[in-house]
Design an enzyme around this catalytic site. Structure first.
Site: not given
Ligand code: NAI
Length: 328
Positions: A154, A173, A231-233, A257, A262
């Protein structure tokens, strides 16, 4: 396979029924998975869970005793699943890691543009024949510095969008993404990102190292008037500290978001209910706060992909194939 869906909505039924090529036996429960609803899993081989379902040890032990062998998460995040417990009770957990990174990245942009150009206020004004522009002035994104925390699927999609808007993009990251560096994204320390960015967007997962990443100490480092987008958690942001930073004017805009608590609110129609959560109620009073209820993923393309990948995960489980979608 007999599959029980928890926290299911009409759109889950629509997309999972449409893509059910292997003719699995599907049962849709509207209730979320919790200790007191876990007994509904009796007689099912698999359960399909969503972001706010409770997959604690208590629930996992219970559904394992009922014969469940597989948990398929129809989402990317898996912070709600106790993975040690799933291993202990012999349940495999699969997720859908990247069904549409663009859907979430585009929603982050929607939050930014709504806050920066006040289109939500203009929409309401015009419906009341108020064509005045007073107090609707916004700001250009072009030339602004945007900080992206987490450059996975994302985060990468979001960086590309912001580069396209003419922004300077900083990223933080735990591992550097060289493809993004070649495109002009500069990887910096977290502190430098907080200090130099006018817009900060969170795209890292929630885990013990990222819990309350944005707390009082972090807010003290951001530029006065900065914008935070999550938009993450929800747990990435200490919401009480965010309220404080908004009241002080340190934080200029907040677009979320996702929200820490929530699970009690989102995906439900509570229009006739007195909300007991005073923190979100306070947030809702700010003119510079925009809240959406976890709809970043919610596009037709993403829903189709979630169903397709979930069925592929089930097929892989049935054939004993270990893929990268297994969560450990
Ligand atoms: P991903 O696994 O592809 O990427 C996560 C990135 O965060 C990785 O590059 C990782 O190295 C990095 N990371 C891990 N720990 C870290 C830290 N301590 N500091 C900085 N970076 C760190 O995950 P993706 O698919 O990009 O999703 C990210 C988040 O988005 C998910 O974990 C989920 O919580 C959230 N999400 C929200 C949605 C929504 O509808 N609002 C839908 C889908 C995901």
């Amino acid at each position: 396979m007999k599959i029980a869906f928890f926290s299911s909505k009409s759109y889950d039924r629509t997309f999972f029924e449409k893509h059910n090529d292997a003719e699995h036996e599907l049962t849709f429960f509207e209730t979320s998975l919790e200790p007191h609803t876990a007994k509904l899993a009796e007689g099912f081989e698999a359960i399909c869970a969503f972001v706010n379902d409770d997959l604690s040890e208590e629930v996992i032990q219970c559904i394992a005793e009922f014969g469940v062998k597989l948990i398929v998460l129809r989402c990317a995040g898996f912070n709600n699943a106790d993975l040690e417990a799933s291993e202990k009770y012999g349940l495999k957990v699969y997720r859908v890691p990247a069904y549409s990174p663009e859907a979430v990245a585009e929603h982050a942009l929607a939050l930014i543009l709504t806050l920066s150009r006040k289109t939500h206020k203009a929409y309401n004004r015009i419906r009341e024949n108020n064509f005045s522009l007073e107090k609707l002035n916004g700001f250009n994104l072009h030339g602004k510095t945007v900080g992206v925390i987490g450059t996975g699927a994302i985060g990468v999609a979001f960086c590309k969008i912001m580069l396209g808007m003419g922004c300077k993009v900083l990223a933080y990251d735990i591992k550097v993404n060289e493809e993004l560096e070649k495109r002009g994204v500069k990887f910096v320390s977290l502190v430098e990102l907080l200090e130099k960015s006018f817009i900060i967007s969170l795209h890292c997962p929630l885990n013990p190292s990222t819990k309350y990443l944005m707390d009082e100490a972090a807010f003290s480092k951001v530029q006065t008037g900065a914008m935070l987008i999550n938009t993450s958690r929800g747990g990435l942001v200490n919401t009480k500290d965010a309220v404080h930073a908004l009241k002080e004017g340190k934080l200029g805009y907040l677009g979320i978001d996702v929200y820490e608590q929530e699970g009690d609110l989102f995906f439900k129609d509570l229009s006739e209910v007195v909300i007991q959560d005073d923190v979100i109620s306070r947030l809702m009073t700010f003119p510079n706060v925009l809240i959406t209820a976890h709809q970043g993923f919610f596009t037709n393309e993403a829903l189709a992909e979630i169903a397709t990948v979930t069925y592929q995960n089930i097929a892989d489980f049935e054939q004993g194939i270990e893929t990268g979608n297994v969560v450990k």
